[in-house]
Design a protein around this motif. Structure first.
Motif, mmCIF file in Angstrom:
data_model
loop_
_atom_site.group_PDB
_atom_site.id
_atom_site.type_symbol
_atom_site.label_atom_id
_atom_site.label_comp_id
_atom_site.label_asym_id
_atom_site.label_seq_id
_atom_site.Cartn_x
_atom_site.Cartn_y
_atom_site.Cartn_z
ATOM 1 N N ILE B 400 -3.219 -34.575 -79.055
ATOM 2 C CA ILE B 400 -4.422 -33.783 -79.345
ATOM 3 C C ILE B 400 -5.627 -34.655 -79.000
ATOM 4 O O ILE B 400 -5.811 -35.734 -79.567
ATOM 5 N N ILE B 401 -6.412 -34.196 -78.049
ATOM 6 C CA ILE B 401 -7.509 -35.029 -77.541
ATOM 7 C C ILE B 401 -8.733 -34.914 -78.451
ATOM 8 O O ILE B 401 -9.253 -35.890 -78.958
ATOM 9 N N SER B 402 -9.232 -33.696 -78.610
ATOM 10 C CA SER B 402 -10.363 -33.474 -79.518
ATOM 11 C C SER B 402 -9.962 -32.335 -80.434
ATOM 12 O O SER B 402 -9.207 -31.464 -80.036
ATOM 13 N N CYS B 403 -10.460 -32.345 -81.676
ATOM 14 C CA CYS B 403 -9.954 -31.356 -82.617
ATOM 15 C C CYS B 403 -10.986 -30.970 -83.675
ATOM 16 O O CYS B 403 -11.383 -31.781 -84.499
ATOM 17 N N ASP B 638 -13.471 -23.655 -82.227
ATOM 18 C CA ASP B 638 -13.854 -24.958 -81.663
ATOM 19 C C ASP B 638 -13.671 -24.875 -80.155
ATOM 20 O O ASP B 638 -12.548 -24.956 -79.659
ATOM 21 N N CYS B 639 -14.775 -24.699 -79.451
ATOM 22 C CA CYS B 639 -14.694 -24.576 -77.983
ATOM 23 C C CYS B 639 -15.247 -25.824 -77.324
ATOM 24 O O CYS B 639 -15.723 -25.782 -76.204
ATOM 25 N N GLY B 640 -15.194 -26.956 -78.046
ATOM 26 C CA GLY B 640 -15.882 -28.121 -77.509
ATOM 27 C C GLY B 640 -17.355 -27.802 -77.536
ATOM 28 O O GLY B 640 -17.827 -27.137 -78.457
ATOM 29 N N VAL B 699 -17.805 -24.077 -83.511
ATOM 30 C CA VAL B 699 -17.659 -25.468 -83.929
ATOM 31 C C VAL B 699 -17.555 -26.290 -82.649
ATOM 32 O O VAL B 699 -16.740 -25.990 -81.781
ATOM 33 N N SER B 700 -18.399 -27.287 -82.527
ATOM 34 C CA SER B 700 -18.406 -28.065 -81.298
ATOM 35 C C SER B 700 -17.760 -29.425 -81.524
ATOM 36 O O SER B 700 -18.324 -30.295 -82.166
ATOM 37 N N SER B 701 -16.552 -29.595 -80.960
ATOM 38 C CA SER B 701 -15.884 -30.883 -81.149
ATOM 39 C C SER B 701 -16.207 -31.840 -80.006
ATOM 40 O O SER B 701 -15.848 -33.003 -80.046
ATOM 41 N N ASN B 702 -16.930 -31.344 -78.997
ATOM 42 C CA ASN B 702 -17.335 -32.170 -77.860
ATOM 43 C C ASN B 702 -16.173 -32.943 -77.247
ATOM 44 O O ASN B 702 -15.995 -34.128 -77.485
ATOM 45 N N ASP B 703 -15.421 -32.277 -76.413
ATOM 46 C CA ASP B 703 -14.243 -32.890 -75.803
ATOM 47 C C ASP B 703 -14.639 -34.012 -74.841
ATOM 48 O O ASP B 703 -15.547 -33.847 -74.031
ATOM 49 N N PRO B 704 -13.956 -35.165 -74.923
ATOM 50 C CA PRO B 704 -14.367 -36.290 -74.060
ATOM 51 C C PRO B 704 -14.223 -36.006 -72.575
ATOM 52 O O PRO B 704 -14.939 -36.591 -71.755
ATOM 53 N N LYS B 705 -13.296 -35.141 -72.192
ATOM 54 C CA LYS B 705 -13.103 -34.894 -70.756
ATOM 55 C C LYS B 705 -13.561 -33.518 -70.302
ATOM 56 O O LYS B 705 -13.624 -33.252 -69.105
ATOM 57 N N PRO B 707 -15.993 -30.420 -69.289
ATOM 58 C CA PRO B 707 -17.306 -30.445 -68.631
ATOM 59 C C PRO B 707 -18.408 -30.289 -69.680
ATOM 60 O O PRO B 707 -18.454 -29.276 -70.350
ATOM 61 N N PHE B 708 -19.231 -31.307 -69.824
ATOM 62 C CA PHE B 708 -20.254 -31.378 -70.880
ATOM 63 C C PHE B 708 -19.609 -31.199 -72.260
ATOM 64 O O PHE B 708 -20.201 -30.671 -73.188
ATOM 65 N N GLY B 709 -18.343 -31.579 -72.355
ATOM 66 C CA GLY B 709 -17.656 -31.509 -73.644
ATOM 67 C C GLY B 709 -17.013 -30.167 -73.929
ATOM 68 O O GLY B 709 -16.555 -29.920 -75.045
ATOM 69 N N ALA B 710 -16.953 -29.278 -72.918
ATOM 70 C CA ALA B 710 -16.487 -27.907 -73.169
ATOM 71 C C ALA B 710 -14.963 -27.774 -73.107
ATOM 72 O O ALA B 710 -14.283 -28.517 -72.405
ATOM 73 N N LYS B 711 -14.464 -26.800 -73.880
ATOM 74 C CA LYS B 711 -13.060 -26.365 -73.793
ATOM 75 C C LYS B 711 -13.078 -24.841 -73.618
ATOM 76 O O LYS B 711 -14.139 -24.260 -73.464
ATOM 77 N N GLU B 712 -11.901 -24.228 -73.685
ATOM 78 C CA GLU B 712 -11.895 -22.776 -73.479
ATOM 79 C C GLU B 712 -12.688 -22.086 -74.588
ATOM 80 O O GLU B 712 -12.766 -22.589 -75.698
ATOM 81 N N GLY B 713 -13.198 -20.910 -74.293
ATOM 82 C CA GLY B 713 -14.134 -20.285 -75.227
ATOM 83 C C GLY B 713 -13.707 -18.945 -75.780
ATOM 84 O O GLY B 713 -14.147 -17.914 -75.292
#
Lengths: 325, 759
Positions: B400-403, B638-640, B699-705, B707-713
C-alpha cells in the motif's frame, strides 16, 4: 416502424368520418402509448388519425360535478386546483404518471382507451362513478366506466367511435379520496399495484368542531382515527378501486359494502383491506408476484382510506405528511 | 508544491462539458459516411443449440442489401483476453450458447431492408439441453457448454495465505454466512454502436470503447489483418462502466460486412440488444467465513464464491479475483483461503463491471457488523482496527503506497454521527458503513503503461496526443488540466488528440482505473519535457537562470523579477527559427509485478497505488410494504490529490446512484435463458427523484507517484455504496440480507422470517 398516412381532422364528426372510410386505421391523441406500440411493432396501422386539433375534447367543466374531455392532458389535470381539492385521487394519479415530459402530452382519454390494467387514471375515475361519453356514427351514448373495459387493451369502443369525455357526479360533503400508486421508482414507472378510495363520512356538529381542532395537529392520521373512534364517525358511502389485480381495473364491491354504514376505525380498514384482497386475482409478473400484490392490497386499501379521511378532517393541509400511518 | 499549483486542484468546467450539454458532441450512432450501409444482426433464439447450417443467400436477393455474413465468413479465430481463455468466436459456427448470440448479419442501404433480409436468413439448429444455474452447471450430469472446460468451470482461483484452519480454531468467534446477488445491467445511456469502414486495405473503426489499442489488437487477430491496418478512431462514449473493455461481436460483424461490401457499415444495437447481447454483470453466490479475536481483529477469512459467467470467458480470471482483492487491499487479513469459481451457463456473457464484486463486499461488511455487535464493539472501531495503512502489505504481498482509509472512515463517521445512530437506531431505521480499496491500474503486460506526445504550435497553443480514453468520467478534461498546469497555458488553448490508435501510442485504456494514475502521469511527463525546452529558450532570451523561470498565463517569467517576461508564443517561434520546434514526449509505467498472474501466481505487487473510500448510508424500511428509502448518504473518497474536485464529486454522486440505490433497485431477471427486463422500464435505474441527500468528502492522501499526487477519482464509492446500504439493512433488522437487490418483496420476506425467528 412502417410508414403510415397521417390525418389531422378539426372536429369529432370529421374524425369519425375519416375513420369509417379507412381500414387498419388508429386514432392517436398524446401518442405516448401508440408511438411505443408502433416502435415495438405491436401494432402496424396504415393510417393514424390525430385528435390533437379537436379543441372541444380539451375542456374541463366543473359547473355540476366534473367533466373532463378525453384530450385533456395529465398535466392539465395536475394544474387544476378544483380537481386537486375535490377530486384529489385523480390528481394523485396524474401527478405520478410517467414523467413531466410524458404528462405534458399524455391524455386522460388515451390512458383509458389504451385499457391497460395498470392505467393510473382508471382507479380514480372508477371511484368517482365516472361515465364515458362516446360519440359515433350512430350518435352519442354513455357507458359506466365499470363496463367500459373488456380486458387488457380492449374496450367497448366501436371502430368508428370516439371517447368524448368523462362525466362524474358532484360529490357529497365530507368526502375525501386518494390514489396510491405502489412503484419501485419515484417516477417513470408502472404500478406494482394501484388503489383508489373515496369515502363520505357523517359528522355531527360536535365532531366537526373537534375535527377542526385537529387541523392544527401534525398527528398522524392513525392517531387521529384513534381519537375519533369514540365520536362514532360513520362511513356513509365508500368506493374502492384497484389496478393491476385483474385483467382490467376493478371495483372492490364487497369491500365497499363492508365499509358502508360502519363506524370507522383502523381495525375496520384492515378488515376491508382483507376483503378487497379476496376480490382480486393478481398474477405473477415481472413487476411483482401475486402473493406480494395480495399483501399490498391490504396495506394500500387501508392507507388510501386513511389518506381519504385525512383529506376530510384536514382539507386545507397543503402538503400531506409523507407517512400518514 | 500545493500552494504553487495554478489549476490542478481547482474546480474547473470540464473541457468536454459544453459540447455534451448543448448536444453538439457526436457519438457513434450520429456518424454518417458517404455510401454508408446499415447493419442488423440475426440472433440465436435458443440458449443452447448446434448450428447445422446457415444460408444467407436469400437475404442477398432483397433489394438494397449489399452484404450478408455468418461465422463461416470469418477467419476461425477465437477471442480470449488470456491465452488460456480463447473460446469466443463472436460469430459461432459450431453451436450457439445463449439467447441473443450473434449468428449472422446483413448490411443494406437502409434499416428496413436489412430487417427484411434478416427474416430470409435460414439457420438450421439442433436444440441442446441447456443449463442456467451455475451450481447445476457444475454437476457431472449438466450439459457441457464448452468442451475444454470440465463441469463448466471456466476459472478456478485459489488463494491460500497463512494457516486458515489453525487461525479459525483459535478465533474467539467464527461466523459463516451464505448470500446471493443478482447480476445487473450496465445500462449505459448509449446503446452499443460501431461504424466500420474498410477501404484500400485499411479498416477504420469508431465505437464507444475503454481502450482503443487493446480493441485494435483483438480485431487484427480476429480479422487476420496486420495491426497497422486496423485503426480505432476517437469518438465520444456514452458510458462504459467496465462493459466496453473488450472487443465486441458487433465490431467483428461490422468489419466483416464492410470488407465484403467495400462500403462503410454502421451497426447500432437496440436498448434490448445492448442488455442481452453485449455484456452483463455476474450473479454471485458467496460463502464467507470469518474468524475474529475478542477485540474485533480479523484473524482468518475463508471464502467460496461462485460467479455465473454466462456463455463465454470474457475477462474471467480477472472477474473471478477482483471482488476478493478489493477487500484484501482494504483490510489486514493474516490468514486467507479464497476459492473463486467462474462457471459457464447458457446466459449472456458476463464481463467486468465498474462495481464488480460489490455484493461480495457487502456480505463481508454486513457480517463484520453482526460480529461487532456480538462482541459489543463499534463497527467504526472494528474497521479502523483492521484497515490497512500506508507501507503495509496486503495478504497477497502488494504494498500500500499511500492510504487515506482511516481519514475516510473517521470523517464519514463523524459527519453522519454514525456511532450514536448505529447503537441507538429506531425501529426499521438503520445506518451502515462500507469501506473498500481500489487498484489504480493492474498488470496488463507491456500495455500497463502509457505514453504521450505534446507539441507547441506557432501561436503558443498546444496539441496533446495521448492514448487515454474517456468514457464519460472526464479523463479528457483531466489530461488537458494536467497539461495546462505544467505548461502554464490555459485549458482552452490545448487541443486534445486521443484514443486513436493511428496517432497515439500505447495506453492501458480507461479500465482498471488506470487513466488518472497512469495516463495522466504520462501526460505530465511529456509536458514537463516540453516545459524544459520552453524554459531553456526563455532563460537565454531573458538572461535569467532556468530555475528562476516559471510558466503562467501563456507567459514565461522570472519568479524573482517578474518584469522579465515573454509570451510563450514568442518562445515557440524562436524554436521554429532554430529548426527545433518544441515537442515533448513522456511515458509512465507503474511499479507492478509483471510476474503476477491471476490464476497461476496470485502474489506480488498488483497496482502502482490504491485509492480508498468509505460510504455511509441511512435507510428507512416501510415494514408493511418492504420498500426501502435512503434519505441520507455520505461518501468519503481518498483520491490522492483531486485534479478537479468538481469532477471527483460528480463521480462520487453518480456512484451513489449506480451502486447505492442499485442495492434496492437493480437486478437482471431471468426465465431460463430469457432476460425478462432488457429495457429501461423494467430494469430500474434510479432517477434523480430517487436519489438521497448526498454529502461528499474528498480525502487527499497525496500519492507520492500519482500526477500531482492524484489517484483514481470515485470508484471506491461505486463499490462500497452497496455495502453501506446492505449494512444499514443489517443495522435496522439485525439480520444479513440473503439476496440482493433488496426489492420490496424480498425485504418483506426477510422481515417475515425475522418475526418467525423471534416467535
Amino acid at each position: 416502424m412502417r410508414s403510415f398516412e397521417y390525418y389531422k381532422p378539426n372536429s369529432i364528426e370529421e374524425a369519425i368520418k375519416i375513420m369509417s372510410g379507412l381500414d387498419n386505421a388508429k386514432f392517436i391523441a398524446g401518442g405516448t402509448d401508440v408511438m411505443v406500440q408502433l416502435r415495438q411493432k405491436k401494432i402496424s396501422p396504415q393510417h393514424l388519425i390525430s385528435l390533437r386539433n379537436i379543441s372541444e375534447l380539451r375542456n374541463i367543466d366543473t359547473k355540476d360535478g366534473l367533466k373532463i374531455g378525453s384530450l385533456v392532458t395529465h398535466d392539465d389535470i395536475d394544474k387544476n386546483e378544483y380537481i386537486k381539492k375535490y377530486y384529489s385521487a385523480l390528481t394523485d394519479a396524474t401527478s405520478r404518471l410517467g414523467s413531466k415530459q410524458i404528462r405534458n402530452v399524455a391524455t386522460i382519454g388515451g390512458n383509458i382507451c389504451n385499457a391497460a390494467p395498470s392505467a393510473d387514471t382508471a382507479c380514480p375515475l372508477l371511484i368517482f362513478d365516472a361515465k364515458a361519453v362516446i360519440i359515433g356514427t350512430k350518435g352519442e351514448r354513455e357507458v359506466d366506466l365499470n363496463e367500459f373495459f373488456l380486458g387488457p387493451g380492449k374496450t367497448v369502443l366501436e371502430k368508428d367511435e370516439i371517447l368524448k369525455e368523462f362525466s362524474m357526479p358532484r360529490l357529497k360533503e365530507n368526502t375525501g379520496s386518494a390514489y396510491i400508486k405502489h412503484t419501485r421508482r419515484e417516477a417513470m414507472d408502472l404500478p406494482i399495484l394501484g388503489v383508489a378510495t373515496r369515502i363520505t363520512i357523517s359528522l355531527d356538529k360536535d365532531s366537526q368542531i373537534r375535527c377542526r381542532d385537529l387541523l392544527c395537529t401534525i398527528d398522524s392520521i392513525s392517531n387521529i382515527l384513534m381519537q375519533l373512534k369514540d365520536e362514532g364517525l360513520k362511513c356513509e358511502e365508500a368506493r374502492i378501486a384497484m389496478g393491476v389485480v385483474a385483467p382490467k381495473p376493478i371495483r372492490a364491491k364487497k369491500a365497499e359494502e363492508a365499509l358502508a354504514g360502519k363506524i370507522i376505525s383502523i381495525e375496520l380498514f384492515e378488515e376491508v383491506g382483507e376483503i378487497a384482497a379476496s376480490e382480486a386475482q393478481p398474477r405473477d409478473s415481472i413487476r411483482g408476484e401475486a402473493w406480494y400484490r395480495k399483501e399490498m392490497i391490504k396495506v394500500l386499501v387501508k392507507r388510501a382510506l386513511m389518506k381519504s379521511i385525512d383529506r376530510i378532517v384536514r382539507p386545507d393541509e397543503e402538503i400531506y405528511p409523507e407517512r400518514l400511518w | 508544491m500545493d500552494e504553487n499549483l495554478k489549476i490542478v486542484g481547482k474546480r474547473v468546467i470540464r473541457s468536454d462539458s459544453y459540447a455534451k450539454v448543448t448536444g453538439g458532441a457526436l457519438y457513434t450512432a450520429d456518424l454518417k459516411l458517404p455510401g454508408m450501409l446499415y447493419a442488423k444482426v440475426l440472433r440465436s433464439p435458443y440458449p443452447h443449440a448446434k448450428i447445422l447450417n446457415i444460408d444467407v443467400s436469400k437475404a442477398l436477393k432483397v433489394p438494397g442489401v449489399k452484404a450478408a455474413i455468418s461465422g463461416f465468413d470469418a477467419y476461425g479465430v477465437k477471442w480470449g483476453v488470456f491465452r488460456y481463455t480463447q473460446d469466443h468466436a463472436m460469430l459461432p459456427t459450431d453451436k450457439v450458447r445463449y439467447i441473443g448470440e450473434d449468428v449472422a448479419a446483413v448490411a443494406a442501404v437502409d434499416e428496413e431492408s436489412a430487417i427484411e433480409a434478416l427474416s430470409l436468413i435460414k439457420v438450421e439448429y439442433e436444440p441442446l439441453e441447456a443449463v442456467f444455474d451455475p451450481v447445476e452447471a457444475m454437476k457431472d450430469t449438466a450439459p457441457q457448454i464448452h468442451e475444454q472446460y470440465k463441469n463448466n468451470i471456466n476459472i478456478h482461483i485459489h488463494i491460500e495465505v497463512g494457516d486458515v484452519d489453525k487461525a479459525m480454531a483459535k478465533a474467539y468467534i467464527v461466523r459463516e454466512d451464505t448470500f446471493k446477488a443478482k447480476g445487473e445491467a450496465y445500462a449505459m445511456m448509449e446503446p452499443y454502436a460501431v461504424v466500420a469502414s474498410y477501404a484500400n486495405g485499411y479498416l477504420d473503426l469508431w465505437m464507444p470503447n475503454a481502450g482503443p489499442h487493446v480493441r485494435a489488437k483483438a480485431l487484427s487477430n480476429l480479422l487476420k489483418l496486420p495491426l497497422n491496418r486496423v485503426r480505432v478512431r476517437h469518438i465520444n462514449s456514452g458510458g462504459a462502466f467496465g462493459g466496453r473493455s473488450e472487443v465486441a461481436p458487433g465490431d467483428l460483424v461490422a468489419s466483416l460486412l464492410s470488407i465484403k461490401s467495400g462500403r462503410p457499415v454502421k451497426l447500432v444495437l437496440t436498448r434490448e440488444e445492448n442488455a442481452m447481447c453485449s455484456r452483463q454483470v455476474h450473479d454471485i453466490i458467496a460463502t464467507v467465513k470469518t474468524g475474529m479475536k475478542k477485540d474485533g481483529t480479523i484473524v482468518a477469512k475463508e471464502y467460496k464464491t461462485i460467479y455465473d459467467g454466462g456463455a463465454y470467458s470474457s475477462t474471467g480470471p480477472i472477474a473471478t479475483s477482483i471482488p476478493y482483492y478489493v477487500y484484501e487491499e482494504c483490510y489486514r487479513l493474516p490468514n486467507v483461503r479464497y476459492d473463486g469459481y467462474r462457471v459457464f451457463t447458457n446466459k449472456g456473457i458476463r464481463g467486468m463491471y465498474g462495481c464488480h464484486g460489490r455484493a461480495f463486499l457487502a456480505g463481508n461488511e454486513a457480517q463484520m457488523d453482526l460480529m461487532a455487535k456480538e462482541l459489543g464493539l463499534d463497527p467504526v472501531e472494528v474497521r479502523l482496527k483492521n484497515g490497512l495503512t500506508a507501507g503495509e502489505l496486503t495478504a497477497t504481498k502488494s504494498k500500500i503506497i499511500s492510504c487515506g482509509l482511516k481519514d475516510t472512515i473517521i470523517q464519514a463517521a463523524e459527519k453522519s454521527d454514525f456511532k450514536k445512530k448505529w447503537k441507538k437506531h429506531t425501529r426499521n431505521k438503520g445506518i451502515g458503513m462500507g469501506c473498500v480499496a481500489i487498484m489504480c491500474g493492474f498488470p496488463m503486460g507491456f500495455r500497463s503503461g502509457s505514453s504521450c506526445y505534446v507539441k507547441i504550435n506557432d501561436d503558443g497553443q498546444v496539441t496533446l496526443i495521448t492514448g487515454m480514453v474517456d468514457n464519460g468520467q472526464g479523463n479528457e478534461s483531466l489530461a488537458v488540466q494536467v497539461a495546462s498546469e505544467v505548461l502554464g497555458i490555459p485549458m482552452d488553448d490545448i487541443n486534445l488528440v486521443n484514443a486513436d490508435t493511428e496517432v497515439t501510442n500505447l495506453d492501458p485504456g480507461s479500465y482498471s482505473q488506470a487513466a488518472a494514475y497512469v495516463g495522466a502521469n504520462a501526460v505530465k511527463a511529456a509536458c514537463e519535457d516540453a516545459r524544459k525546452k520552453i524554459i531553456a529558450i526563455a532563460s537565454k532570451k531573458l538572461g535569467v537562470p532556468e530555475e528562476e523561470i516559471d510558466l503562467k498565463d501563456r507567459v514565461a517569467y522570472s519568479v524573482k523579477t517578474p518584469d522579465k517576461r515573454m509570451p510563450i508564443s514568442w518562445i515557440t517561434r524562436e524554436a521554429f527559427f532554430k529548426g527545433e520546434p518544441i515537442v515533448g514526449t513522456g511515458s509512465f509505467f507503474p511499479d507492478i509485478d509483471l510476474e503476477r498472474e491471476w490464476v497461476s501466481k496470485p502474489e506480488g505487487q498488483m497496482a502502482g497505488t490504491y485509492s480508498f473510500g468509505t460510504s455511509v448510508a441511512e435507510i428507512e424500511i416501510d415494514e408493511e410494504t418492504g420498500k426501502i428509502k435512503v434519505p441520507k448518504f455520505i461518501a468519503a473518497h481518498d483520491c490522492g490529490r483531486p485534479i478537479n474536485p468538481m469532477a471527483v464529486e460528480g463521480q462520487m454522486e453518480g456512484s451513489v446512484g449506480q451502486a447505492g440505490i442499485a442495492t434496492i433497485f437493480e437486478g437482471n431477471m431471468w426465465y431460463k435463458g430469457f432476460l425478462l427486463n432488457p429495457d429501461l422500464l423494467e430494469y430500474k435505474v434510479p432517477l434523480a427523484c430517487d436519489m438521497p441527500d448526498i454529502e461528499t468528502i474528498i480525502v487527499s492522501s497525496n500519492d507520492p507517484k500519482g500526477p500531482f499526487g492524484a489517484k483514481e477519482g470515485g470508484l471506491t464509492i461505486r463499490m462500497n455504496a452497496y455495502s453501506a446500504i446492505a449494512c444499514a439493512f443489517t443495522n435496522a433488522t439485525g439480520m444479513l440480507f440473503e439476496e440482493l437487490p433488496l426489492t420490496p418483496d424480498n425485504v418483506l420476506k426477510l422481515l417475515e422470517k425475522n418475526k418467525g425467528g423471534k416467535r
